[in-house]
Design a protein around this motif. Sequence first.
Motif, PDB file in Angstrom:
ATOM      1  N   GLY A  46       0.822  -1.213   0.000  1.00 41.97           N
ATOM      2  CA  GLY A  46       0.000   0.000   0.000  1.00 41.97           C
ATOM      3  C   GLY A  46       0.852   1.257   0.000  1.00 41.97           C
ATOM      4  O   GLY A  46       0.570   2.210  -0.725  1.00 41.97           O
ATOM      5  N   HIS A  49       2.416   1.713  -3.532  1.00 43.84           N
ATOM      6  CA  HIS A  49       1.410   2.207  -4.476  1.00 43.84           C
ATOM      7  C   HIS A  49       1.089   3.682  -4.203  1.00 43.84           C
ATOM      8  O   HIS A  49       1.019   4.498  -5.119  1.00 43.84           O
ATOM      9  CB  HIS A  49       0.108   1.396  -4.370  1.00 43.84           C
ATOM     10  CG  HIS A  49       0.125   0.121  -5.119  1.00 43.84           C
ATOM     11  ND1 HIS A  49       0.646  -1.042  -4.595  1.00 43.84           N
ATOM     12  CD2 HIS A  49      -0.314  -0.196  -6.358  1.00 43.84           C
ATOM     13  CE1 HIS A  49       0.514  -2.011  -5.473  1.00 43.84           C
ATOM     14  NE2 HIS A  49      -0.051  -1.522  -6.559  1.00 43.84           N
ATOM     15  N   PHE A  50       0.875   4.004  -2.924  1.00 43.76           N
ATOM     16  CA  PHE A  50       0.501   5.369  -2.571  1.00 43.76           C
ATOM     17  C   PHE A  50       1.612   6.369  -2.897  1.00 43.76           C
ATOM     18  O   PHE A  50       1.356   7.422  -3.476  1.00 43.76           O
ATOM     19  CB  PHE A  50       0.120   5.478  -1.091  1.00 43.76           C
ATOM     20  CG  PHE A  50      -0.372   6.848  -0.740  1.00 43.76           C
ATOM     21  CD1 PHE A  50      -1.666   7.225  -1.045  1.00 43.76           C
ATOM     22  CD2 PHE A  50       0.463   7.764  -0.127  1.00 43.76           C
ATOM     23  CE1 PHE A  50      -2.117   8.506  -0.755  1.00 43.76           C
ATOM     24  CE2 PHE A  50       0.024   9.041   0.169  1.00 43.76           C
ATOM     25  CZ  PHE A  50      -1.275   9.416  -0.138  1.00 43.76           C
ATOM     26  N   GLY A  82      -3.216   2.386  -3.173  1.00 51.41           N
ATOM     27  CA  GLY A  82      -2.347   2.422  -1.997  1.00 51.41           C
ATOM     28  C   GLY A  82      -3.089   2.849  -0.755  1.00 51.41           C
ATOM     29  O   GLY A  82      -2.952   2.233   0.311  1.00 51.41           O
TER      30      GLY A  82
END
Length: 124
Positions: A46, A49-50, A82
């Motif tokens: 996460g 992705h974020f 994310g």
Amino acid sequence: MTETIACIAGPYLFLTGLGFLISNGFYRRMIAGQTGTDPILLNLSGAAHFVVGATILANHFLWSTTAEIAVSLTGSAAAIKGAGLIVLPEVMTQRSPQMGKLGVQATGILFTAVGSYLISVGFL
């Protein structure tokens, strides 16, 4: 900036899409295995992705041309995924295993198409 991000995101999305299409069974097993994923790895996924999505959006929040929209949507999708993995990990991991063969194929087609478009933006 649009072209630079497209040069990075395009090949990644294209190759990931090819992986989903060519190695469909592997990706279905990988997605189905998310329910038993170590919480730390899920949180790190996460975070990755974020951070990638937020970095794209911080440098490229442009919505005028088709290429700008594609790059901004790519950043938005990564940031949203994310955030979802960080804030709602149970929901995100319960939803993914239901994808099935057609879902993985559809994702592969979408990733390959978006990746191809971004490659054309970045390199042509």
